[in-house]
Design a protein around this motif. Structure first.
Motif, short mmCIF file in Angstrom:
data_model
loop_
_atom_site.label_atom_id
_atom_site.label_comp_id
_atom_site.label_asym_id
_atom_site.label_seq_id
_atom_site.Cartn_x
_atom_site.Cartn_y
_atom_site.Cartn_z
N TYR A 51 -7.60 -27.03 32.19
CA TYR A 51 -7.31 -27.41 30.80
C TYR A 51 -6.27 -28.53 30.71
N MET A 83 -12.34 -23.95 32.39
CA MET A 83 -11.35 -24.35 31.37
C MET A 83 -9.96 -23.83 31.74
N LEU A 101 -11.97 -25.05 23.87
CA LEU A 101 -11.01 -25.61 24.83
C LEU A 101 -9.68 -25.93 24.15
N MET A 131 -18.88 -29.31 31.64
CA MET A 131 -19.12 -27.90 31.37
C MET A 131 -20.60 -27.55 31.47
#
Length: 275
Positions: free
Chosen positions: A182, A178, A218, A191
């Motif tokens: 991101y 992440m 997230l 994930m």
């Protein structure tokens, strides 16, 4: 040989959410039988030998790296099995003593294993040394140490499940992914693949460990990154910042930001004296 100290408290200390009342050390713990329990919360930690804790009809072994947690007024007894049974102990009370110990994973009287016994020994020795000292405000200092000890328990205590620290380490590959990606689209499948688990199991792990679904976590990361950008780049537009941290729709970003932070991105920028 034994050493111990019981603390006298001012009105200020007794108003703390949690505060230490005493600490001690037995090089060879004697047999203790309390048919009516003890009026304070207690934490004992074994550093050598082996002992036994008895609660009701249940008997539990206590070896080095294990601690005994005892709720107030609960009948119990403990004694050495393999001598010398070396024990450090402390007791405490306060309005938040029960909620804090529950948060740390101490959900009942019993024996608890620690994943980081060296850190626990350090805390117990420091608590005793401080309690025995004649420093000013020793009660406040001991209570601060007790608070830190309980926080560290949250990371290293194990009973019936992995410690919080171990669980976080299990999710570390997802956290790292992440952090690195991101700004891009990240799916549940992406994930879950990192941990070689199903998306359902991934969601279960996140709810259990961080109390958020993966996408919620997230988005919280993206919100924090956007706040950093607003502080660093005062001329950047809010919509531009939203896209740069991974939000496709500036409107959704603003709605989520207000829900998370209690204010709009514009208000956040203004409150931090940014234009």
């Amino acid at each position: 040989m034994q050493r111990f100290a019981f603390l006298m408290h001012s009105d200020i200390e007794t108003k703390l959410p949690i505060y230490m009342c005493g600490a001690g050390h037995w090089e060879s713990q004697e047999t203790i039988i309390r048919t009516e329990g003890y009026p304070l919360f207690q934490w004992l930690f074994c550093t050598n030998g082996e002992g036994m804790l008895k609660l009701g009809h249940e008997e539990m072994s206590v070896k080095p790296g294990m601690g005994i947690y005892l709720l107030p007024n609960e009948p119990h007894e403990y004694r050495a099995i393999q001598e010398p049974w070396e024990i450090y102990w402390l007791n405490f009370k306060g309005e938040q003593a029960l909620p804090m110990t529950l948060l740390a994973g101490l959900d009942r009287s019993g024996v608890y294993r620690m994943t980081n016994s060296e850190l626990m020994i350090h805390h117990m020795k420091a608590a005793l040394a401080l309690a025995l000292s004649e420093k000013p405000l020793v009660g406040l200092e001991c209570s601060k140490l007790l608070y830190n000890l309980i926080i560290d328990m949250m990371k290293s205590i194990t009973i019936r499940q992995q410690s919080i620290e171990q669980n976080y380490l299990r999710l570390q590959p997802v956290f790292d992914y992440m952090e690195s990606h991101y700004t891009n689209k990240i799916t549940l499948e992406d994930m879950a693949e990192l941990l070689n688990v199903s998306t359902q199991h991934l969601c279960l792990l996140f709810r259990k460990i961080v109390n958020h679904r993966p996408v919620e976590y997230l988005n919280l990361l993206r919100i924090n990154k956007s706040k950093e950008l607003m502080l660093q780049e005062v001329d950047a537009r809010i919509g531009e910042i939203a896209r740069r941290v991974g939000f496709d729709t500036p409107g959704y970003y603003s709605t989520l930001f207000k829900k998370t932070e209690g204010m709009s991105p514009e208000t956040f920028r203004r409150m931090n004296r940014l234009r």
